[in-house]
Design an enzyme around this catalytic site. Structure first.
Site, PDB file in Angstrom:
ATOM      1  N   ASP A  90       5.057  11.709  98.815  1.00 40.86           N
ATOM      2  CA  ASP A  90       3.915  10.656  97.889  1.00 40.86           C
ATOM      3  C   ASP A  90       3.063  11.612  97.518  1.00 40.86           C
ATOM      4  OD1 ASP A  90       5.997   8.610  98.710  1.00 40.86           O
ATOM      5  OD2 ASP A  90       4.365   7.224  99.405  1.00 40.86           O
ATOM      6  N   ASP A 117      10.045  11.598  97.528  1.00 41.42           N
ATOM      7  CA  ASP A 117       9.403  10.618  96.378  1.00 41.42           C
ATOM      8  C   ASP A 117       8.006  11.251  95.904  1.00 41.42           C
ATOM      9  OD1 ASP A 117      11.455   8.856  97.212  1.00 41.42           O
ATOM     10  OD2 ASP A 117      10.419   7.494  98.327  1.00 41.42           O
TER      11      ASP A 117
END
Length: 263
Positions: A90, A117
């Site tokens: 992230d 991600d």
């Protein structure tokens, strides 16, 4: 916000909170958004010639939720020019300015580094002429995903164009993206388009993945005119835009009436 050194590596803004890091007052943990080293909530923000990093140590804190944001934007007309955004999971959170209005982001001549991600959120964002570096996890394994868009219906999501995907990871170990229906919101319509880019061998032959019970095939994921060892021919697991559809997925279509001025 502009680094004053001769290189973007000379000015480094770094911190090490993660989603599961306890807050100093003992009231809870930071959460993903709260872990950001730098958070931008002002329209017309620009960052140039610097590095933003989250150096949370996953290996040393394996009992802590490891989402650790380096840069979070929640604003419109954000320009990121000649920057490095680096972390693990992230890394770069690109969100809209508000649910009622989009948040446009234009990143160019830059680097993004991460594992899982590591470009995610609800913004209408372009990554142009940049390098996306795939990184092994703390234990040496290669298994990751580049984008996790949570695009609202009726808006544009992530467009990655004229860029390079590289990294010292196992062949075929990273997805280009997966749909993040934040909070299980089925009304979202996540979108990532990767076009006119060079894909390294780390990209999976079937480059899109499901997430949280939602199939990527029900959302908007596509490629166009990519090259390199990680590129592939069109198939049911690898949709490519037609020339006609690609003509409507250009940088100008994403940015609309905002022409960012780069250095």
């Amino acid at each position: 916000m502009q680094g004053t050194g001769g290189s973007r590596r000379d000015t480094v803004i770094v911190h090490g909170n993660a989603s599961g890091t306890p807050t100093p007052d003992g009231s809870g943990t930071y959460g993903t958004a709260g872990s950001a080293t730098v958070a931008v909530e002002a329209d017309d923000f620009q960052a140039r010639n610097l590095t933003v990093s989250n150096d949370f140590d996953e290996k040393a804190h394996r009992d802590v939720s490891a989402q650790a944001v380096a840069l979070r934007t929640a604003a419109d007309k954000v320009l990121l020019d000649s920057v490095i955004i680096t972390g693990d999971q992230d890394t770069l959170e690109l969100d809209g300015a508000a649910r009622a209005r989009p948040g446009r982001v234009y990143m160019t001549n830059s680097y993004v580094v991460g594992t899982v991600d590591f470009v995610f959120g609800s913004a209408t964002a372009v990554i142009d002429r940049s390098v996306i570096t795939l990184k092994k996890r703390w234990d040496g394994t290669s298994a990751g995903c580049v984008t996790a868009p949570s695009t609202p219906a009726g808006r544009k999501g992530f467009l990655i164009v004229n860029s390079t995907f590289n990294g010292d990871v196992a062949p075929g170990s990273f997805a280009l993206g997966r749909p993040w229906h934040a909070g299980g919101d089925a009304s979202l319509d996540p979108q990532t388009t990767v076009r006119d880019s060079t894909l390294g061998s780390g990209i999976r032959p079937a480059p899109w993945s499901d997430m949280g019970g939602f199939s990527w095939k029900d959302d908007r994921f596509a490629e166009y005119a990519n090259t390199g060892p990680g590129a592939g021919t069109p198939s049911g697991d690898r949709p490519h835009l037609s020339d006609a559809r690609a003509s409507g997925q250009e940088v100008g279509d994403w940015l609309g009436d905002w022409p960012p001025v780069t250095s």
